[in-house]
Design a protein around this motif. Sequence first.
Motif, PDB file in Angstrom:
ATOM      1  N   ASP A 151     -91.214  23.218  -0.833  1.00 28.47           N
ATOM      2  CA  ASP A 151     -91.381  24.240  -1.868  1.00 28.47           C
ATOM      3  C   ASP A 151     -90.324  24.118  -2.965  1.00 28.47           C
ATOM      4  O   ASP A 151     -89.295  23.453  -2.802  1.00 28.47           O
ATOM      5  CB  ASP A 151     -91.247  25.648  -1.261  1.00 28.47           C
ATOM      6  N   THR A 152     -90.583  24.822  -4.055  1.00 34.78           N
ATOM      7  CA  THR A 152     -89.603  24.988  -5.116  1.00 34.78           C
ATOM      8  C   THR A 152     -89.087  26.423  -5.065  1.00 34.78           C
ATOM      9  O   THR A 152     -89.885  27.361  -4.998  1.00 34.78           O
ATOM     10  CB  THR A 152     -90.253  24.728  -6.487  1.00 34.78           C
ATOM     11  N   VAL A 153     -87.771  26.573  -5.058  1.00 29.43           N
ATOM     12  CA  VAL A 153     -87.171  27.910  -5.045  1.00 29.43           C
ATOM     13  C   VAL A 153     -86.669  28.223  -6.451  1.00 29.43           C
ATOM     14  O   VAL A 153     -86.006  27.388  -7.082  1.00 29.43           O
ATOM     15  CB  VAL A 153     -86.018  27.990  -4.021  1.00 29.43           C
ATOM     16  N   VAL A 154     -87.025  29.400  -6.938  1.00 26.79           N
ATOM     17  CA  VAL A 154     -86.624  29.842  -8.270  1.00 26.79           C
ATOM     18  C   VAL A 154     -85.966  31.212  -8.114  1.00 26.79           C
ATOM     19  O   VAL A 154     -86.598  32.145  -7.622  1.00 26.79           O
ATOM     20  CB  VAL A 154     -87.856  29.957  -9.195  1.00 26.79           C
ATOM     21  N   VAL A 155     -84.698  31.319  -8.480  1.00 29.07           N
ATOM     22  CA  VAL A 155     -84.025  32.612  -8.368  1.00 29.07           C
ATOM     23  C   VAL A 155     -83.430  32.983  -9.726  1.00 29.07           C
ATOM     24  O   VAL A 155     -82.576  32.273 -10.257  1.00 29.07           O
ATOM     25  CB  VAL A 155     -82.911  32.607  -7.298  1.00 29.07           C
ATOM     26  N   HIS A 156     -83.927  34.094 -10.277  1.00 28.17           N
ATOM     27  CA  HIS A 156     -83.397  34.598 -11.539  1.00 28.17           C
ATOM     28  C   HIS A 156     -82.206  35.490 -11.199  1.00 28.17           C
ATOM     29  O   HIS A 156     -82.380  36.529 -10.567  1.00 28.17           O
ATOM     30  CB  HIS A 156     -84.445  35.419 -12.276  1.00 28.17           C
ATOM     31  N   VAL A 157     -81.015  35.077 -11.594  1.00 28.19           N
ATOM     32  CA  VAL A 157     -79.825  35.873 -11.302  1.00 28.19           C
ATOM     33  C   VAL A 157     -79.427  36.641 -12.558  1.00 28.19           C
ATOM     34  O   VAL A 157     -79.217  36.051 -13.621  1.00 28.19           O
ATOM     35  CB  VAL A 157     -78.669  34.981 -10.804  1.00 28.19           C
ATOM     36  N   VAL A 158     -79.367  37.952 -12.428  1.00 28.98           N
ATOM     37  CA  VAL A 158     -78.968  38.823 -13.526  1.00 28.98           C
ATOM     38  C   VAL A 158     -77.616  39.407 -13.138  1.00 28.98           C
ATOM     39  O   VAL A 158     -77.503  40.080 -12.106  1.00 28.98           O
ATOM     40  CB  VAL A 158     -80.003  39.951 -13.735  1.00 28.98           C
ATOM     41  N   ASN A 159     -76.599  39.125 -13.945  1.00 23.92           N
ATOM     42  CA  ASN A 159     -75.248  39.563 -13.568  1.00 23.92           C
ATOM     43  C   ASN A 159     -74.900  40.897 -14.223  1.00 23.92           C
ATOM     44  O   ASN A 159     -74.465  40.948 -15.367  1.00 23.92           O
ATOM     45  CB  ASN A 159     -74.225  38.491 -13.948  1.00 23.92           C
ATOM     46  N   ASP A 160     -75.088  41.974 -13.478  1.00 19.98           N
ATOM     47  CA  ASP A 160     -74.685  43.301 -13.954  1.00 19.98           C
ATOM     48  C   ASP A 160     -73.331  43.702 -13.401  1.00 19.98           C
ATOM     49  O   ASP A 160     -72.970  44.878 -13.416  1.00 19.98           O
ATOM     50  CB  ASP A 160     -75.740  44.344 -13.542  1.00 19.98           C
ATOM     51  N   SER A 161     -72.584  42.742 -12.875  1.00 18.44           N
ATOM     52  CA  SER A 161     -71.240  43.051 -12.368  1.00 18.44           C
ATOM     53  C   SER A 161     -70.239  42.744 -13.474  1.00 18.44           C
ATOM     54  O   SER A 161     -70.566  42.045 -14.430  1.00 18.44           O
ATOM     55  CB  SER A 161     -70.929  42.194 -11.139  1.00 18.44           C
ATOM     56  N   PRO A 162     -69.004  43.238 -13.335  1.00 13.65           N
ATOM     57  CA  PRO A 162     -67.990  42.914 -14.356  1.00 13.65           C
ATOM     58  C   PRO A 162     -67.329  41.555 -14.141  1.00 13.65           C
ATOM     59  O   PRO A 162     -66.353  41.244 -14.838  1.00 13.65           O
ATOM     60  CB  PRO A 162     -66.968  44.051 -14.204  1.00 13.65           C
ATOM     61  N   TYR A 163     -67.816  40.755 -13.186  1.00 11.37           N
ATOM     62  CA  TYR A 163     -67.139  39.500 -12.838  1.00 11.37           C
ATOM     63  C   TYR A 163     -68.029  38.301 -13.127  1.00 11.37           C
ATOM     64  O   TYR A 163     -69.238  38.363 -12.929  1.00 11.37           O
ATOM     65  CB  TYR A 163     -66.781  39.487 -11.349  1.00 11.37           C
ATOM     66  N   PRO A 164     -67.422  37.170 -13.525  1.00  8.98           N
ATOM     67  CA  PRO A 164     -68.209  35.936 -13.614  1.00  8.98           C
ATOM     68  C   PRO A 164     -68.762  35.606 -12.226  1.00  8.98           C
ATOM     69  O   PRO A 164     -68.089  35.813 -11.223  1.00  8.98           O
ATOM     70  CB  PRO A 164     -67.186  34.884 -14.053  1.00  8.98           C
ATOM     71  N   LEU A 165     -69.999  35.095 -12.194  1.00  6.66           N
ATOM     72  CA  LEU A 165     -70.696  34.956 -10.914  1.00  6.66           C
ATOM     73  C   LEU A 165     -71.419  33.622 -10.827  1.00  6.66           C
ATOM     74  O   LEU A 165     -72.169  33.251 -11.732  1.00  6.66           O
ATOM     75  CB  LEU A 165     -71.711  36.097 -10.803  1.00  6.66           C
ATOM     76  N   SER A 166     -71.177  32.890  -9.734  1.00  6.19           N
ATOM     77  CA  SER A 166     -71.997  31.719  -9.410  1.00  6.19           C
ATOM     78  C   SER A 166     -72.587  31.968  -8.037  1.00  6.19           C
ATOM     79  O   SER A 166     -71.927  32.543  -7.175  1.00  6.19           O
ATOM     80  CB  SER A 166     -71.150  30.450  -9.335  1.00  6.19           C
ATOM     81  N   ILE A 167     -73.813  31.520  -7.817  1.00  5.32           N
ATOM     82  CA  ILE A 167     -74.394  31.629  -6.481  1.00  5.32           C
ATOM     83  C   ILE A 167     -74.717  30.234  -5.976  1.00  5.32           C
ATOM     84  O   ILE A 167     -75.377  29.438  -6.650  1.00  5.32           O
ATOM     85  CB  ILE A 167     -75.616  32.556  -6.470  1.00  5.32           C
ATOM     86  N   HIS A 168     -74.198  29.955  -4.777  1.00  4.82           N
ATOM     87  CA  HIS A 168     -74.337  28.639  -4.152  1.00  4.82           C
ATOM     88  C   HIS A 168     -75.359  28.712  -3.024  1.00  4.82           C
ATOM     89  O   HIS A 168     -75.391  29.679  -2.278  1.00  4.82           O
ATOM     90  CB  HIS A 168     -72.972  28.206  -3.612  1.00  4.82           C
ATOM     91  N   TRP A 169     -76.173  27.698  -2.926  1.00  8.36           N
ATOM     92  CA  TRP A 169     -77.233  27.606  -1.922  1.00  8.36           C
ATOM     93  C   TRP A 169     -76.718  26.658  -0.864  1.00  8.36           C
ATOM     94  O   TRP A 169     -76.887  25.444  -0.932  1.00  8.36           O
ATOM     95  CB  TRP A 169     -78.532  27.157  -2.619  1.00  8.36           C
ATOM     96  N   HIS A 170     -76.016  27.242   0.086  1.00  4.21           N
ATOM     97  CA  HIS A 170     -75.171  26.494   1.026  1.00  4.21           C
ATOM     98  C   HIS A 170     -76.015  25.609   1.941  1.00  4.21           C
ATOM     99  O   HIS A 170     -76.800  26.108   2.745  1.00  4.21           O
ATOM    100  CB  HIS A 170     -74.336  27.498   1.834  1.00  4.21           C
ATOM    101  N   GLY A 171     -75.818  24.287   1.810  1.00  4.94           N
ATOM    102  CA  GLY A 171     -76.534  23.340   2.660  1.00  4.94           C
ATOM    103  C   GLY A 171     -77.737  22.706   1.993  1.00  4.94           C
ATOM    104  O   GLY A 171     -78.302  21.752   2.519  1.00  4.94           O
ATOM    105  N   ILE A 172     -78.125  23.208   0.837  1.00  7.78           N
ATOM    106  CA  ILE A 172     -79.268  22.641   0.116  1.00  7.78           C
ATOM    107  C   ILE A 172     -78.832  21.315  -0.531  1.00  7.78           C
ATOM    108  O   ILE A 172     -77.770  21.235  -1.141  1.00  7.78           O
ATOM    109  CB  ILE A 172     -79.765  23.625  -0.966  1.00  7.78           C
ATOM    110  N   PHE A 173     -79.678  20.282  -0.391  1.00  9.15           N
ATOM    111  CA  PHE A 173     -79.312  18.956  -0.910  1.00  9.15           C
ATOM    112  C   PHE A 173     -79.242  18.914  -2.438  1.00  9.15           C
ATOM    113  O   PHE A 173     -78.541  18.097  -3.007  1.00  9.15           O
ATOM    114  CB  PHE A 173     -80.313  17.901  -0.434  1.00  9.15           C
TER     115      PHE A 173
END
Length: 554
Positions: free
Chosen positions: A62-84
């Motif tokens: 499959d293809t995974v698509v995640v729209h991340v909207v940052n409503d926090s006051p901090y810079p944000l990265s999201i890591h997909w742990h273990g994905i090639f």
Amino acid sequence: MERAAMIVPLVLALCTAMASAAIVEHTFNVGGMNISQLCTDTVIYTANEQLPGPTIEATEGDTVVVHVVNDSPYPLSIHWHGIFQLLSGWADGAHMITDCSVQPSGNFTYQFNVTAQEGTLWWHAHSSLLRATIYGALIIKPRNGTDGYPFPAPYGEIPILLGEWWNKNVNDVEIDAHLTGLGQDISDALTLNGLPGDQTPCTGAGIYGVEVEYNKTYLLRIINAAVNVELFFKVAGHNFTVVAIDASYTDPYATDTIVITPGQTVDALMTTSAPPGRYYMAANVFDSKTVPFRFNTGTATGIVKYEDAPDDDATATMPTMPSHEDVVTAGNFYWSLTGLVRPSDPPVPKTVDHDMVVEFGVDQAPCAVEQTKCQGFALVAFMNRNSFQFPRNASLLKALYDGVQGRVYSEDFPSSPPPLPGIRRATSVKRLNYGDVVEVVLQSRVYSSVLGAENHPIHLHGFNFFVLAQGLGRFDPRANSTYNLVNPQVRNTVAVPAGGWAVIRFTANNPGMWFMHCHLDAHLPLGLAMVFEVLDGPAPNLLPPPPVDYPKCY
Ligand code: C2O
């Protein structure tokens, strides 16, 4: 949100329909949420006001698509742990390695394929300490449903996400760690699916519960999302058969105790053949440090309730937990597992292009001027005497793509520990050609008078590696040359024993910048990290251009 005891009904995994590649789409709104936990009101940052965050469930291909909207006051990265992240390195979500983080009020769509891997993985924030509350499961099912498991299809599946909880803003915990120079303060509780359970000083703290039927086999998908602690996990009255680790199948391994270090996952079958009743699940800390240090001595609990058992938690049986220092139980578990070899799996590469020894540890350094709460000394961590510095103005991947490496990083990461003493602070990477086979002896520094040694969970982004051998003390190429080249464990995170070593091997078959670091978050800002730079291969193995909405720094 009041966190009350609840029994969550299971979604049964009975569907075995043939699936074809699909798009699995999510939107994560990351923002603040008021919560009352451990008798304390606080604000935490979560995805979609959920703790743990939403589960992503996909099928291999499959293809995974995640729209991340940052409503926090901090810079944000999201890591997909273990994905090639095959040819999608831009979506790896490692702050300053593969992107410059989604800025407050910004958004970014992470998109990647889940190809040639299946099992239990997870996702988490990869900037500051936000991952304490921004994490969730990422489950990849076989293409032909439960028929694709190399073990009998389980009757149901139970996700177990183990975590750590602070009664204060985790960003402040991190800032304080920097000012004192001593690493992060210990957490206030361990959690099981976001809840501390009923063995804390706060009565009514909230406990996770799951209802099971008698004499069925369930698949537990256990994830250690804790920030800084290795854990033991048990269920009273029940045994497990481990069938996978880090989304790689294993030979079946019977045990009553799961040992799991931050970053790892364990899939274990559990048959509900105990006298119908109520049983505690429990997790406590395995403390591998060789000198006394403070750690969280609490126990997170949850409840396994048989269908017709009474509703009263007071009747539940508690497992006997290993003592915090039980290195024997931990060693047995970590060292006994072997990989399940299937004809479709990539074999262990037999020849090696880069033979590396990477020695790492934590040391003392003088207080820096800005470390205003520092007394006497600060901590510094290193790999081969390099203390990794995050670049400030560009991500490493963008610098590689733009051909401006020299302005952002150096390609001089040493292949073995330099003979000279002293620690260098540098953004230093190891350059590899596409397809190179790399062997690394991960050596935990054996001797340190004041700080001792501890297990360091070493995690590699972008690749699985074979764990060919593990041992205590200093690796000796003459005495320790017996490698398992037949059915070694396949992992993305290995618990290198305190003052010991592990030999890993992987094929660099994906262009990009791939972080390798200690998954104890306390050690990451101290510099216990390095990066593999993998150059483009022959077409089509080329790093594509960045996505249009990629979070840039310049
Ligand atoms: Cu689970 Cu670099 O991280």
